[in-house]
Write an enzyme that holds these catalytic residues in place. Structure first.
Site, PDB file in Angstrom:
ATOM      1  N   HIS A 177       0.830  -1.204   0.000  1.00 36.99           N
ATOM      2  CA  HIS A 177       0.000   0.000   0.000  1.00 36.99           C
ATOM      3  C   HIS A 177       0.864   1.253   0.000  1.00 36.99           C
ATOM      4  O   HIS A 177       0.503   2.265  -0.602  1.00 36.99           O
ATOM      5  CB  HIS A 177      -0.981   0.029   1.175  1.00 36.99           C
ATOM      6  CG  HIS A 177      -1.896   1.209   1.072  1.00 36.99           C
ATOM      7  ND1 HIS A 177      -2.985   1.234   0.217  1.00 36.99           N
ATOM      8  CD2 HIS A 177      -1.823   2.443   1.625  1.00 36.99           C
ATOM      9  CE1 HIS A 177      -3.548   2.426   0.274  1.00 36.99           C
ATOM     10  NE2 HIS A 177      -2.869   3.184   1.123  1.00 36.99           N
ATOM     11  N   HIS A 195       3.670  10.772   2.977  1.00 39.60           N
ATOM     12  CA  HIS A 195       3.164  11.708   1.966  1.00 39.60           C
ATOM     13  C   HIS A 195       3.993  12.986   1.894  1.00 39.60           C
ATOM     14  O   HIS A 195       4.242  13.517   0.816  1.00 39.60           O
ATOM     15  CB  HIS A 195       1.701  12.064   2.249  1.00 39.60           C
ATOM     16  CG  HIS A 195       0.780  10.900   2.114  1.00 39.60           C
ATOM     17  ND1 HIS A 195       0.576  10.255   0.913  1.00 39.60           N
ATOM     18  CD2 HIS A 195       0.030  10.241   3.020  1.00 39.60           C
ATOM     19  CE1 HIS A 195      -0.281   9.259   1.093  1.00 39.60           C
ATOM     20  NE2 HIS A 195      -0.619   9.222   2.364  1.00 39.60           N
TER      21      HIS A 195
END
Ligand code: ZN
Length: 286
Positions: free
Chosen positions: A218, A245
């Site tokens: 993922h 991120h």
């Protein structure tokens, strides 16, 4: 439903002309447009959000990942709320929508961003880098203190359907122990056992896993989605270790700022030479 906002949302994907890239349209705000490019990156913490003139598009990474994985260069994404739907927590429902719509070749060569020189970034024990290569490959390492995870590395070259087979179905994950902290931060209001792998102290609350190493897969999915904000497919080898991120999007903006690190190019290979959009509108907005 949005993972963090818990807001209900409907989404539709439409074909777009060659060269237009991926553009979000907020149909609840007179169709206000936000391009999926680095310049519009706003908040980046537990998800990647875009903002333009105060208009937010949240949690873009799974859909953008699906576009890269299926080779879609150009599309319009309409949505009627501020966050993309989390669906099952993976990119697979988006991939299935795209496949349902069909993919159309556009009579214009696709431009790639070819890495010419290495770029490495380190932040504490977090690391991310991109190196020159003739194809797009990603290698991710996580080190998560949980009996089912620990240190995992996953490497993949994005070619010949590997994204669809090995990455698209990997779901996001979270632990019961972190749940309250995140909820107190106003996050994961839409999280449930149906849209993420829920970790307990030493197991998974909602088995089965789709892959034994679904967690690191993922992270690869997220990374591909964040790097899509370059606005082009990459020719390069990306290596990440415990990044997130914020580092993914920092790599994108550092790259774009330094034009000596890359060049725009087209490729001779017939199968990879033309830009692609979807064939017909698909999704829930009428
Ligand atoms: Zn994710």
């Amino acid at each position: 439903m949005g993972l963090h906002s818990g807001a209900p949302v409907r989404l539709r994907i439409l074909p777009a002309s060659a060269g237009s890239g991926i553009v979000f349209h907020r149909v609840d705000l007179d169709g206000f447009q936000v391009e999926a490019i680095s310049r519009n990156v706003a908040r980046v913490s537990y998800a990647t959000s875009l903002m333009k003139k105060g208009v937010l598009i949240s949690t873009t990474e799974h859909l953008l990942s699906a576009f890269i994985g299926t080779g879609i260069d150009n599309a319009i994404v309409e949505l009627d709320n501020l966050e993309l739907p989390i669906l099952d927590g993976s990119a697979r429902p988006f991939v299935e929508l795209i496949q349902q719509a069909g993919i159309r070749k556009q009579r214009r060569p696709r431009t790639y961003l070819r890495i010419r020189h290495a770029l490495e970034m380190q932040e504490g024990n977090k690391f991310i880098a991109v190196y020159p290569a003739d194809s797009y490959s990603v290698s991710y390492t996580i080190n998560f203190p949980h009996p089912l995870i620990g240190k995992e590395t996953f490497s993949v070259e994005l070619a010949n359907g590997s994204y669809l087979r090995e990455i698209a179905a990997a779901r996001t994950f979270g632990s019961r122990q972190d749940e309250q902290t995140l909820r107190n931060m106003g996050l994961i209001r839409g999280a449930s056992r149906d849209n993420c792998v829920v970790l307990t102290k030493d197991n998974v609350e909602n088995p089965p896993l789709r892959f034994a190493d679904e967690f690191v897969r993922h992270k690869v999915l997220d990374l591909i989605g964040d790097l899509a904000l370059l606005g082009k497919q990459i020719l390069g080898n990306v290596v990440a270790d415990r990044a997130g991120h914020a580092m993914h999007t920092a790599l994108v903006s550092r790259l774009l700022r330094d034009r000596t690190l890359w060049e725009e190019t087209t490729v001779e290979d017939e199968a990879a030479s033309e830009s692609l959009s979807i064939h017909a509108a698909v999704g829930q907005l009428a």
